[in-house]
Design a protein around this motif. Structure first.
Motif, mmCIF file in Angstrom:
data_model
loop_
_atom_site.group_PDB
_atom_site.id
_atom_site.type_symbol
_atom_site.label_atom_id
_atom_site.label_comp_id
_atom_site.label_asym_id
_atom_site.label_seq_id
_atom_site.Cartn_x
_atom_site.Cartn_y
_atom_site.Cartn_z
ATOM 1 N N PRO A 149 6.114 -3.397 5.491
ATOM 2 C CA PRO A 149 7.284 -3.112 4.638
ATOM 3 C C PRO A 149 8.489 -3.968 5.033
ATOM 4 O O PRO A 149 8.669 -4.274 6.206
ATOM 5 N N ARG A 150 9.274 -4.366 4.021
ATOM 6 C CA ARG A 150 10.556 -5.031 4.305
ATOM 7 C C ARG A 150 11.600 -3.939 4.519
ATOM 8 O O ARG A 150 11.392 -2.795 4.082
ATOM 9 N N PRO A 151 12.725 -4.285 5.139
ATOM 10 C CA PRO A 151 13.764 -3.271 5.314
ATOM 11 C C PRO A 151 14.106 -2.616 3.978
ATOM 12 O O PRO A 151 14.277 -3.312 2.974
ATOM 13 N N THR A 181 -5.752 -11.560 -2.743
ATOM 14 C CA THR A 181 -5.053 -12.004 -1.537
ATOM 15 C C THR A 181 -3.968 -12.953 -2.031
ATOM 16 O O THR A 181 -4.264 -13.960 -2.675
ATOM 17 N N VAL A 182 -2.718 -12.588 -1.802
ATOM 18 C CA VAL A 182 -1.614 -13.341 -2.400
ATOM 19 C C VAL A 182 -0.973 -14.251 -1.339
ATOM 20 O O VAL A 182 -0.788 -13.840 -0.192
ATOM 21 N N HIS A 183 -0.637 -15.462 -1.767
ATOM 22 C CA HIS A 183 -0.063 -16.484 -0.866
ATOM 23 C C HIS A 183 -0.969 -16.688 0.353
ATOM 24 O O HIS A 183 -0.477 -16.915 1.465
ATOM 25 N N GLY A 189 -3.195 -4.659 -4.386
ATOM 26 C CA GLY A 189 -4.059 -4.175 -5.457
ATOM 27 C C GLY A 189 -3.405 -3.049 -6.238
ATOM 28 O O GLY A 189 -2.538 -2.334 -5.739
ATOM 29 N N THR A 190 -3.850 -2.899 -7.500
ATOM 30 C CA THR A 190 -3.297 -1.866 -8.389
ATOM 31 C C THR A 190 -4.213 -0.647 -8.411
ATOM 32 O O THR A 190 -5.366 -0.769 -8.858
ATOM 33 N N PRO A 191 -3.740 0.519 -7.947
ATOM 34 C CA PRO A 191 -4.554 1.730 -8.067
ATOM 35 C C PRO A 191 -4.895 1.991 -9.544
ATOM 36 O O PRO A 191 -4.013 1.968 -10.403
ATOM 37 N N GLU A 208 3.565 -5.131 -11.995
ATOM 38 C CA GLU A 208 4.199 -6.371 -11.537
ATOM 39 C C GLU A 208 3.290 -6.966 -10.467
ATOM 40 O O GLU A 208 3.277 -6.507 -9.328
ATOM 41 N N ILE A 209 2.462 -7.933 -10.880
ATOM 42 C CA ILE A 209 1.406 -8.428 -9.992
ATOM 43 C C ILE A 209 1.311 -9.953 -10.051
ATOM 44 O O ILE A 209 2.027 -10.578 -10.832
ATOM 45 N N ASP A 210 0.431 -10.529 -9.228
ATOM 46 C CA ASP A 210 0.352 -11.988 -9.208
ATOM 47 C C ASP A 210 -0.618 -12.515 -10.277
ATOM 48 O O ASP A 210 -1.268 -11.729 -10.992
HETATM 49 N N1 LIG Z 1 -2.684 -9.063 -7.698
HETATM 50 C C1 LIG Z 1 -1.671 -8.281 -7.292
HETATM 51 N N2 LIG Z 1 -0.515 -8.842 -6.914
HETATM 52 C C2 LIG Z 1 0.489 -8.027 -6.548
HETATM 53 C C3 LIG Z 1 0.365 -6.629 -6.544
HETATM 54 N N3 LIG Z 1 1.534 -6.089 -6.128
HETATM 55 C C4 LIG Z 1 2.356 -7.110 -5.889
HETATM 56 N N4 LIG Z 1 1.745 -8.284 -6.144
HETATM 57 C C5 LIG Z 1 2.295 -9.627 -6.039
HETATM 58 O O1 LIG Z 1 2.369 -10.037 -4.696
HETATM 59 C C6 LIG Z 1 3.372 -11.028 -4.562
HETATM 60 C C7 LIG Z 1 4.161 -10.861 -3.306
HETATM 61 O O2 LIG Z 1 4.865 -9.659 -3.337
HETATM 62 P P1 LIG Z 1 5.910 -9.291 -2.178
HETATM 63 O O3 LIG Z 1 6.352 -7.892 -2.497
HETATM 64 O O4 LIG Z 1 5.177 -9.411 -0.884
HETATM 65 O O5 LIG Z 1 7.025 -10.307 -2.252
HETATM 66 C C8 LIG Z 1 4.208 -10.942 -5.829
HETATM 67 O O6 LIG Z 1 3.879 -12.068 -6.618
HETATM 68 C C9 LIG Z 1 3.735 -9.697 -6.486
HETATM 69 O O7 LIG Z 1 3.804 -9.794 -7.898
HETATM 70 C C10 LIG Z 1 -0.879 -6.088 -6.970
HETATM 71 O O8 LIG Z 1 -1.086 -4.867 -7.009
HETATM 72 N N5 LIG Z 1 -1.843 -6.938 -7.318
#
Ligand SMILES: Nc1nc2c(ncn2[C@@H]2O[C@H](COP(=O)(O)O)[C@@H](O)[C@H]2O)c(=O)[nH]1
Ligand code: ATP
Length: 294
Positions: A149-151, A181-183, A189-191, A208-210
């Motif tokens: 978690p961020r602050p 796996t992002v970045h 993941g989305t429940p 709001e996802i990648d």
């Molecule tokens: N595929 C998914 N991407 C997700 C989900 N929740 C968030 N995200 C994306 O991750 C990055 C980084 O987020 P951060 O909070 O660490 O800055 C961002 O692009 C989000 O949109 C998810 O459930 N699934």
């Protein structure tokens, strides 16, 4: 100008003219909505930004040369103006005109869920927070993540913070609608259940996802609406990432690498919203979410 540069400039000008002609054709045929073109024209160096106001107006059914001239004058926009060069007032007036002509500017029926994606630091979280605070009818999906978690971030509100084993358990139980796996770092993941329950109730649900996750949702729920949040420019994106101050240099570099790939995928989305001003971007997103039955 050296010959090589002149040839390159000519080629670029021809390509730009062709892209503009193609856009005009797609506008006239209804393949692309005037709202989408207006939105894209906020981005410099796009065919939409270089479209002349008269050509834009001529793309509307039942608007010929004479009427286009009259509408343009009523809007107080000079003949030479291109969409990308409109001032705020002119843009607002043109948008109101388009809204009136197209019955509210909405696109299609209310989708069962809406996915908001876009490059790092474009403002997805900021727009989502604005929506949470100003549009209580919108339900935001809370993702699970293995990142720390961020602050200020709360478990269950911003994310469900889980460790690797916890995430593996959710995967094994098929609890996630999509995940990635992002970045190249943490998993998100989305429940599944809250999303399906919201769709069942006809609630306005926002994810709001990648990009990878957005593609998975498209594959499993083609009726979902995918919205791409775009930055006004690359430099502004970098400024926002640096200004946020939550990542070190190494992480910023990693995120900007992903951002280049993500920006190139904007065309895969149903809609593009430029996040120049948070309230405006949020309002447009909610308008799209409500659909025609609002
Ligand atoms: N595929 C998914 N991407 C997700 C989900 N929740 C968030 N995200 C994306 O991750 C990055 C980084 O987020 P951060 O909070 O660490 O800055 C961002 O692009 C989000 O949109 C998810 O459930 N699934
Ligand atoms: N329209 C805007 N104008 C100026 N600054 C903005 C705008 N939208 C967001 N910001 C700022 O940009 C920074 C990044 O925003 P935010 O954290 O919401 O991005 P994000 O897309 O969720 O990023 P990530 O995918 O990395 O989590 C924040 O400091 C935020 O205040």
């Amino acid at each position: 100008m050296p010959e090589v540069d002149r040839v390159a400039a000519n080629r670029a000008a021809i390509a730009a003219r062709q892209a503009r002609a193609d856009l005009k054709r797609r506008l006239r045929s209804g393949e692309v909505s005037p709202f989408r073109v207006l939105e894209q024209s906020r981005l410099p160096d796009t065919p939409a930004a270089s479209l002349r106001i008269t050509d834009f107006l001529l793309s509307f059914p039942a608007i010929g040369a004479v009427k286009a001239e009259r509408v343009r004058e009523d809007l107080g926009i000079s003949e030479r103006k291109r969409l990308g060069g409109l001032g705020k007032l002119q843009r607002d007036r043109l948008e109101a005109f388009v809204r009136e002509r197209t019955g509210g500017g909405r696109v299609g029926p209310r989708p069962p869920l809406t996915v908001l994606a876009g490059p790092t630091a474009v403002g997805k979280g900021t727009v989502a927070t604005y929506i949470r605070e100003h549009y209580p009818e919108v339900q935001l999906s809370v993702s699970a993540t293995t990142r720390a978690p961020r602050p200020g971030e709360e478990h269950g509100r911003h994310y469900f913070f889980v460790d690797d084993e916890g995430f593996d358990r959710m995967l094994a139980a098929d609890e996630l609608l999509e995940w990635a796996t992002v970045h190249n770092k943490s998993r998100y993941g989305t429940p599944r259940r809250p999303v399906l329950e919201a769709a069942e109730r006809g609630a306005l649900m926002l994810l709001e996802i990648d990009l990878q996750g957005a593609r998975q949702v498209r594959a499993s729920m083609p009726e979902a609406r995918l919205v791409f949040l775009a930055p006004p420019s690359w430099d502004e994106l970098v400024d926002r990432l640096v200004g946020r101050g939550t990542e070190d240099e190494e992480e910023r570099t990693r995120r900007l690498e992903t951002a280049k790939v993500e920006l190139a995928a904007a065309d895969e989305f149903d809609e593009v919203i430029v996040n120049d001003e948070v309230p405006r971007a949020a309002a447009r997103l909610v308008e799209l979410m409500r659909g025609d039955d609002a």
